[in-house]
Design an enzyme around this catalytic site. Structure first.
Site, PDB file in Angstrom:
ATOM      1  N   GLU A  21      -1.907  -8.550   4.377  1.00 23.55           N
ATOM      2  CA  GLU A  21      -1.908  -9.297   5.978  1.00 23.55           C
ATOM      3  C   GLU A  21      -2.780  -9.515   6.366  1.00 23.55           C
ATOM      4  O   GLU A  21      -3.538  -9.657   7.473  1.00 23.55           O
ATOM      5  CB  GLU A  21      -1.171  -7.929   6.267  1.00 23.55           C
ATOM      6  N   HIS A  54      -3.831  -5.022   1.474  1.00 25.94           N
ATOM      7  CA  HIS A  54      -2.893  -5.662   1.708  1.00 25.94           C
ATOM      8  C   HIS A  54      -3.435  -7.104   2.450  1.00 25.94           C
ATOM      9  O   HIS A  54      -4.361  -7.328   2.673  1.00 25.94           O
ATOM     10  CB  HIS A  54      -3.858  -5.452   3.374  1.00 25.94           C
ATOM     11  N   CYS A  61       1.168  -1.236  -0.104  1.00 26.54           N
ATOM     12  CA  CYS A  61       0.027   0.077   0.010  1.00 26.54           C
ATOM     13  C   CYS A  61       0.679   1.425   0.471  1.00 26.54           C
ATOM     14  O   CYS A  61       1.104   1.284  -0.936  1.00 26.54           O
ATOM     15  CB  CYS A  61      -1.093  -0.171   1.795  1.00 26.54           C
TER      16      CYS A  61
END
Ligand code: XMP
Length: 539
Positions: free
Chosen positions: A184, A182, A94
């Site tokens: 994660e 993202h 990002c």
């Protein structure tokens, strides 16, 4: 007086454990990158972008996190990537992706095609090692207002979405990758695979970081660090201090002296039970009975903050007096864990002030003792796994958090012996009830495991004694007695929490038992407030 120097943030791995370095630009989800890597048994450390540690051979790759900033902001975080980009595998996430575009010959715009939320990622370069075993189309989570209009020099697109062409890129001739989504977060369905591709594939990490290897490395490092020095450790009965004590004990044995203070505000039989467990584990532990002193200091004190301060300062005095008796002590060991460490160095400062009052054991700043914190790189559930791998009993490892000021902040208003007796008895019925109630729910202590009983499925439970009396009827008699409030919450870190939907028949039994067996109580309530806006403790 015992003096303690606050440690500066500096990872003291003491060993050459291979690792991934995560540079934090302040995103809310940076910790999740760490979590995901640890789940792959890859050791990692999160450092603020403006405090990059020395990069040794053990650093196998670097990740740049997201950020609340736009790279176009005047005060946008800046990091000098000399020595990293082109030399080590690098993944920008990002903001990290946009940062590299902005500073290496590309362009970032405030986009018309803002992307928030779910998006479908289409892999453009199926040969890219970042997308090995990733489906050609998969759901990802976007959260950015800016977009990369022009790629950095030498980069080519490796994945796109409908709205964002440059959703992922690679710089040719370097192991530099970037994704605008993202990987994660939970909503990026194949995020774990993408992070595994980076850490295990591109960076070549072995993925051999396990609780057992952590114990071996840490014990070796502690031996080297502490030598023949004497160490003091304050035990609280909680998971962190217990695991820290067992680790230090493994390293230096009887040179460690543990101090466990009975502040007179602990749960029913807690001091004796926990002290026995510590002794069984072979810890050299001194139990200090200081209940009367604490109660004296609390006489007439009703304000919650004043109570906390009275308990905190009395604890320091008692601990200090005891520590003075240990001749030649040079170190104070503490059970500080990773979320505390990251919070204290976050680029935007602590995300929430709520924890500032928690460290009742916070000892004076100046120093005669050096601090050693063997758990400062671990997340809470990792502490539990490490504890389990060293054979610590489940009753200790799976204990709910319990506040330093203990029942002192669960008796609203003035603390007296009588109120303590009532609260202890009611609390004992509630907690034992939870432990004895079977359930089929996920464990709150160990991700991906099932709970043994209701207690295990709850993050924290406790009982409050309210400073009001109400009218009831017992037999033919009118009663005018206290109210008990039960609290049970689910949480990950105590910063936010939701009340637990306890089974009605369980609540009915506990309420009955408390009212029938605890003299002085004629009413039981259940707290159905989440945090925020309520807090977990009532004071
Ligand atoms: P609150 O009440 O702030 O609690 O929502 C969040 C978590 O922190 C614990 N807590 C404390 N722990 N010393 C501690 O060691 C304290 O003074 C303290 N106050 C609250 C609380 O039990 C919950 O787990």
């Amino acid at each position: 007086m015992l003096y303690v120097k606050k440690p500066k943030f500096a990872p003291k791995s003491g060993n050459m454990q291979e690792m991934i370095l995560i540079l934090d630009f302040g995103s809310q989800v940076t910790q999740l990158i760490g979590r995901r890597l640890r789940e792959l048994n890859v050791y990692c450390e999160i450092h603020p972008f403006n405090k990059i540690p020395a990069i040794g051979d053990n650093v196998k790759g670097v990740i740049l996190s997201g950020s609340p900033f736009s790279v176009r902001d005047e005060k946008a975080p800046f990091v000098n990537l000399e020595g990293i980009k082109g030399k080590l595998p690098l993944l920008g996430i990002c903001y990290g992706a946009q940062f590299m575009a902005q500073h290496f010959g590309g362009e970032v715009n405030g986009s018309i095609a803002r992307e928030y939320g779910r998006a479908m990622l289409k892999v453009v370069d199926a040969q890219s090692p970042l997308f090995a075993k990733v489906s050609p189309t998969s759901q990802v989570w976007m959260s950015h207002g800016d977009t990369i209009a022009k790629l950095p020099t030498g980069a080519r697109v490796i994945a796109s979405t409908d709205d964002v062409e440059n959703a992922a890129y690679k710089i040719v001739g370097e192991e530099t990758y970037a994704v605008q989504f993202h990987p994660e977060v939970f909503h990026t369905k194949e995020g774990p695979q993408i992070l595994a591709n980076f850490a295990l594939g591109i960076c070549g990490c072995k993925g051999d970081w396990t609780p057992a290897s952590f114990v071996d490395n840490t014990v070796a490092a502690l031996r080297q660090q502490l030598g023949d020095d004497k160490v003091i450790l304050g035990l609280s009965g909680g998971v962190d201090s217990t695991v820290a004590a067992v680790l230090v004990n493994k390293a230096i044995g009887s040179n460690l002296t543990c101090i466990f203070v009975d502040n007179g505000l602990l749960r029913k039989n807690e001091f004796e039970d926990v002290l026995d467990s510590y002794k069984e584990m072979g810890l050299n532990v001194i139990g200090v009975h200081a209940g009367p002193l604490f109660l004296k200091k609390l006489e007439g004190v009703t304000d919650p903050e004043a109570k906390r301060k009275a308990i905190g300062s009395t604890f320091i005095d008692v601990f200090d007096a005891e520590a003075q008796k240990i001749e030649g002590a040079r170190w104070l060991a503490q059970g500080t864990i990773y979320p505390d460490v990251i919070e204290s160095v976050s680029v935007n400062g602590p995300s929430c002030k709520i924890k500032s009052h928690h460290n009742v054991g916070g000892l004076p700043e100046k120093m005669n003792l050096k601090i050693v914190e063997p758990l400062r790189t671990l997340f809470k559930d990792e502490v539990r796994r490490v504890g389990r791998s060293m054979g610590i009993k489940r009753e200790l490892i799976g204990r709910h958090p319990f506040p330093g000021p203990s029942l002192g902040i669960r008796i609203l208003g003035e603390v007296t012996e009588e109120k303590l007796r009532i609260l202890r008895d009611a609390d004992d019925i509630f907690i034992k009830g939870l432990r004895n109630w079977p359930c089929e729910l996920p464990s709150a202590s160990y991700p991906n495991e099932m709970a043994d009983n209701l207690y295990d499925s709850i993050w924290q439970a406790g009982t409050m004694l309210l400073p009001v009396k109400s009218v009831g009827v017992m037999g033919d008699e009118r009663s005018y007695e206290y109210t008990i409030a039960l609290r049970a919450v689910i949480s990950t870190d105590g910063m936010t929490a939701d009340w637990v939907h306890l089974p009605y028949d369980f609540m009915a039994k506990v309420s009955n038992d408390i009212i029938n067996k605890v003299k002085g109580v004629n009413r039981v309530c259940y707290d159905i407030s989440s945090k925020p806006p309520a807090t977990i403790e009532w004071e």
